[in-house]
Design a protein around this motif. Structure first.
Motif, short mmCIF file in Angstrom:
data_model
loop_
_atom_site.label_atom_id
_atom_site.label_comp_id
_atom_site.label_asym_id
_atom_site.label_seq_id
_atom_site.Cartn_x
_atom_site.Cartn_y
_atom_site.Cartn_z
N ALA A 13 49.25 37.41 52.66
CA ALA A 13 48.40 38.57 52.88
C ALA A 13 48.26 38.95 54.35
O ALA A 13 48.14 40.14 54.68
CB ALA A 13 47.00 38.31 52.29
N GLU B 224 41.58 42.83 42.33
CA GLU B 224 41.44 41.75 41.35
C GLU B 224 41.03 42.24 39.96
O GLU B 224 41.11 41.50 38.99
CB GLU B 224 40.39 40.73 41.84
CG GLU B 224 40.86 39.85 42.96
CD GLU B 224 41.76 38.74 42.48
OE1 GLU B 224 42.05 38.67 41.27
OE2 GLU B 224 42.22 37.92 43.30
N ALA C 229 38.92 44.08 47.68
CA ALA C 229 39.31 42.88 46.94
C ALA C 229 38.95 43.02 45.47
O ALA C 229 39.74 42.63 44.58
CB ALA C 229 38.62 41.66 47.54
N TRP D 296 47.80 47.16 50.53
CA TRP D 296 46.94 46.00 50.77
C TRP D 296 47.50 44.79 50.04
O TRP D 296 48.15 44.92 49.01
CB TRP D 296 45.51 46.26 50.29
CG TRP D 296 44.81 47.35 51.03
CD1 TRP D 296 44.68 48.65 50.66
CD2 TRP D 296 44.14 47.22 52.28
NE1 TRP D 296 43.98 49.36 51.58
CE2 TRP D 296 43.62 48.50 52.60
CE3 TRP D 296 43.93 46.17 53.18
CZ2 TRP D 296 42.91 48.75 53.78
CZ3 TRP D 296 43.21 46.40 54.34
CH2 TRP D 296 42.70 47.68 54.63
N LEU E 85 42.53 39.01 52.93
CA LEU E 85 42.85 40.42 52.69
C LEU E 85 43.57 40.95 53.92
O LEU E 85 43.09 40.80 55.05
CB LEU E 85 41.58 41.23 52.44
CG LEU E 85 41.77 42.75 52.31
CD1 LEU E 85 42.50 43.08 51.00
CD2 LEU E 85 40.42 43.48 52.35
N LEU F 259 46.20 40.72 48.86
CA LEU F 259 45.09 39.78 48.71
C LEU F 259 45.65 38.48 48.17
O LEU F 259 46.30 38.46 47.12
CB LEU F 259 44.04 40.33 47.73
CG LEU F 259 42.80 39.45 47.52
CD1 LEU F 259 41.92 39.46 48.75
CD2 LEU F 259 42.01 39.92 46.29
#
Length: 797
Positions: A591, A543, A539, A583, A602, A585
């Motif tokens: 997600a 981010e 994560a 992936w 996630l 998020l």
């Protein structure tokens, strides 16, 4: 001998409260108390240099002097001198800023102290702007030695921004003052010579004497018209070339008409001359123009305040742990900078120490020092307090928040709002109408009283000069911009204040606006064999470069994972590839393919691997802000991308009736359009990160000035401090600005409605017409300056 009881409780030099054990120094045979050895040394030097009149002349105490001499050796660096000095006869010249000058006596002291410093060729201090111009001979003394003399007296030097532009501003101002001085002296002489003719009621003065006075008046008036009045003549010529009838056309036309008609009458021995009207007209107009420029300079003082925040050099830590002083231009992203206690941060960076205290009043308006922890952003221009700090540089040069803020201030000053353009158009029509009216009045008086026709027409032209009309909007906007800047609110788009004054509804974003910009990670739940630490690392990597407030929740996590193909899906979340795996998020449907529960998930789009529970706190002044907005008669709406539960809870706490959850940017824009369709004027308040469409679509928009909001350009106004109470303050000031602009227009129109008929009836002489015009302009300017006075009277929220 006893100490003077009038100063026993305060330092003789700086006025600060005395410590338990003050320093006493005998001056003129009388012991005087000082708060520290620095102030005592400065006072002793002032007395020894026979400059003791400083203490008699000053109206405010001096600046406190640091007991330890500041290290000014950096000012002798070749790069700094090459960038900030200019060659002059016999040496170099530099302009520095200082924040220690409190009154004219300080400027007097600085001038004389520098004049007595060996190697100084010339010096000039300005107590209003805090600027000091120094010309010195590098072969005889170093710049650091000259500045050391200033620092010893309590005037710490700072680099001035854009020295070339400042030199041009100083030269222009000096020329304007010289023009005003010439016009003032000549106008007085012209009036004295003209008075002799006015007082000759019985016509006893001989014709040769009268003609001699007229020739003297012609000689005195000529430099007024063609030197002092040249800016108006040049402006009129440029306006006519563009086929634009501006104020300068009427000013130059009236002045030249009075001058040449008087010159012809002087040569031919005519009955009347109007040199006094021409000279007074130019003098009073120059005085009004300088007053307007002063208002603009006061309003633009924020740029100099920002310039003072830039340090001269930075201390960089080398790979071997040693430290070196380098110019700011030598810093690179990734360098480690060391900031001493009390020093300014040289560039934006991340704090490396566990904790440090920084003063951010200049950038955010926050009066109390802010505690920063490891990984928190630290901004250029803020000051380190209590303990030294180390930081890793993340932004340099124009990429720093300080530079972005400076650009916003300059952009705000350079804007030309629609109201000002409207005033110009009205002025152009008015000038054309006045010229036609003057021609009609002249023809009418030719039929009734031919000998007064020219004088009456000239009075009409002079008395109707639309100075007040032209100043009505710019003066008020300049004063309002200065008041807003001091409160940390920057209007960055033309017409922002006018639209803000008409607002009826406000739409608030939630995250980063009504709530604090940095949420806290409260809990982590891992699924399907995922480790919590691994989930946080994934994560944090996603981010890292998103610029979203949620990124702060993962700032302390390990994030050394490389992300490929990072994509921001507006209103949904982030998608990217890490170590060959895709992936996501963000919201649960996006997600993890699950029902939305308002938390951050996630996953890979179909499966869930972790859920992050965020806790965000309401801003301390959010409730007070909404109460203040309702007191102004505004309707408040909440539009957030968060889940329904979080939005409903927030709406209940703040008493917001219209609260909408799961709002994508396009949904927020649709809400704004819905309100606009009902005839409402809508303001949007957001964090500026993912609200660009709605910020641009609202009638007026305000962006919180934290982080990336300073870099975005969708908003009309930027709040440089995270205080919501500045929103109602800005609206209240915008409404006062609109009211004062209306008052200025009403005054300008009312004045002309009274003055024009009187002038057309021959009741006003050209001299009185010039005085009336100047007084009208002065009233408008002083009325606009009320905005600055009122803003100072308001208590800071």
């Amino acid at each position: 001998m006893p100490v003077d009881q009038r100063v026993v409780h305060s330092c003789y030099h700086c006025g600060a409260r005395l410590p338990p054990s003050p320093v006493f120094v005998a001056l003129d045979g009388r012991p005087q108390p000082f708060c520290c050895h620095g102030c005592a040394t400065a006072a002793q030097w002032i007395r020894d240099a026979d400059l003791g009149d400083y203490y008699r002349l000053r109206s405010d105490p001096g600046a406190r002097v640091d007991a330890e001499a500041a290290d000014l050796g950096a000012w002798d660096g070749k790069e700094l001198l090459a960038e900030h000095t200019v060659p002059v006869d016999g040496g170099c010249e530099i302009t520095v800023l200082t924040d220690g000058m409190r009154c004219a006596a300080c400027a007097w002291l600085v001038d004389r102290a520098l004049e007595r410093t060996p190697g100084v060729l010339d010096a000039g201090a300005n107590a209003v702007t805090g600027r000091i111009r120094i010309a010195w001979d590098p072969a005889r003394t170093r710049l650091s030695a000259v500045l050391g003399q200033l620092s010893m007296l309590g005037y710490r030097p700072y680099l001035a921004g854009d020295p070339a532009a400042e030199r041009q501003r100083v030269a222009d101002r000096r020329q304007w003052l010289l023009r005003l001085g010439v016009a003032g002296l000549a106008a007085m002489q012209t009036m004295m010579l003209s008075e002799a003719s006015y007082l000759d009621f019985g016509h006893h003065m001989s014709v040769p004497t009268r003609d001699l006075f007229r020739w003297f008046t012609l000689l005195v008036c000529t430099p007024v018209v063609f030197y002092s009045g040249w800016p108006f003549i040049e402006g009129a010529w440029n306006g006519l070339k563009r086929r634009h009838l501006g104020m300068d056309v009427l000013v130059a036309g009236s002045t030249l008409l009075a001058y040449f008609a008087s010159a012809v009458a002087t040569v031919r021995g005519g009955p009347h001359v109007w040199f006094d009207a021409a000279a007074m007209f130019v003098f009073l107009l120059l005085l009004a123009r300088l007053l307007e420029q002063r208002a603009r300079r006061i309003a633009s003082a924020q740029v100099d305040t920002l310039a003072r925040a830039r340090p001269v050099l930075a201390v960089r830590e080398r790979a071997d742990g040693a430290r070196e002083s380098v110019p700011l231009s030598a810093l690179r992203v990734g360098d480690i900078a060391c900031v001493a206690v009390g020093e300014a941060v040289p560039a934006d960076g991340e704090l490396l120490d566990p904790q440090a205290l920084f003063e951010e009043a200049l950038l955010t308006g926050e009066s109390h020092p802010v505690t920063k922890r490891s990984g928190d952003p630290v901004y250029a221009g803020t000051h380190c307090r209590e303990t030294p700090a180390r930081l890793r540089i993340t932004g340099i040069g124009t990429a720093t928040r300080l530079s972005q803020l400076t650009r916003l201030v300059e952009q705000a000053q350079a804007q030309r709002p629609p109201l000002a353009q409207l005033a110009d158009r009205i002025g152009a029509v008015f000038v054309g109408g006045v010229l036609l009216a003057a021609l009609a009045v002249y023809q009418g008086w030719r039929l009734v009283e031919p000998e007064r026709a020219f004088e009456v027409a000239l009075s009409l032209l002079v008395v109707s000069c639309p100075c007040a009309l032209s100043l009505a909007v710019p003066a008020a906007l300049a004063a309002a911009s200065g008041a807003l800047a001091r409160r940390g609110i920057l209007p960055v788009r033309a017409g922002a204040l006018d639209r803000l004054a008409r607002v009826t509804d406000l739409v608030f974003d939630k995250t980063g606006t009504l709530t604090r910009v940095h949420p806290v990670l409260e809990a982590v739940e891992a699924f399907d064999g995922m480790d919590e630490a691994r989930a946080c690392a994934l994560a944090a990597a996603l981010e890292r470069d998103s610029g979203h407030p949620i990124a702060a929740a993962f700032a302390g996590e390990e994030e050394h994972l490389a992300v490929e193909s990072l994509q921001l899906v507006a209103g949904q979340g982030l998608a990217g590839r890490i170590e060959g795996v895709d992936w996501r998020l963000g919201l649960a449907p996006f997600a993890a393919g699950r029902a939305d529960d308002g938390q951050v998930w996630l996953g890979d789009g179909t499966r869930a691997f972790a859920r992050f529970t965020m806790r965000e706190g309401l801003r301390a002044d959010a409730a007070d802000t909404l109460r203040a907005l309702r007191a102004l008669g505004l309707t408040v709406h909440l539009a957030s991308g968060d889940g329904a539960a979080a939005v409903e809870r927030m709406a209940a706490i703040l008493g917001i009736d219209d609260a909408r959850a799961r709002q994508r940017p396009e949904d927020k824009l649709a809400l704004v359009h819905e309100l606009q369709a009902r005839g409402r004027t809508v303001a949007m308040v957001g964090d500026g990160l993912n609200d660009a469409p709605v910020l641009a679509g609202a009638d007026v928009s305000l962006a919180m000035g934290e982080g990336a909001a300073l870099a975005q350009r969708a908003a009309d106004l930027v709040l440089t401090a995270p205080e919501l109470m500045r929103v109602p303050a800005a609206i209240a000031l915008a409404r006062r600005t609109r009211r004062i602009i209306r008052e200025n227009f009403a005054w300008a129109v009312g004045y002309n409605l009274i003055a024009l008929p009187l002038a057309a009836m021959g009741r006003v002489t050209p001299g009185w017409a010039a005085l009336g015009m100047a007084l009208s302009s002065l009233v408008v300017t002083l009325n606009a300056l009320r905005l600055m006075r009122r803003s100072r009277e308001e208590h800071r929220p």
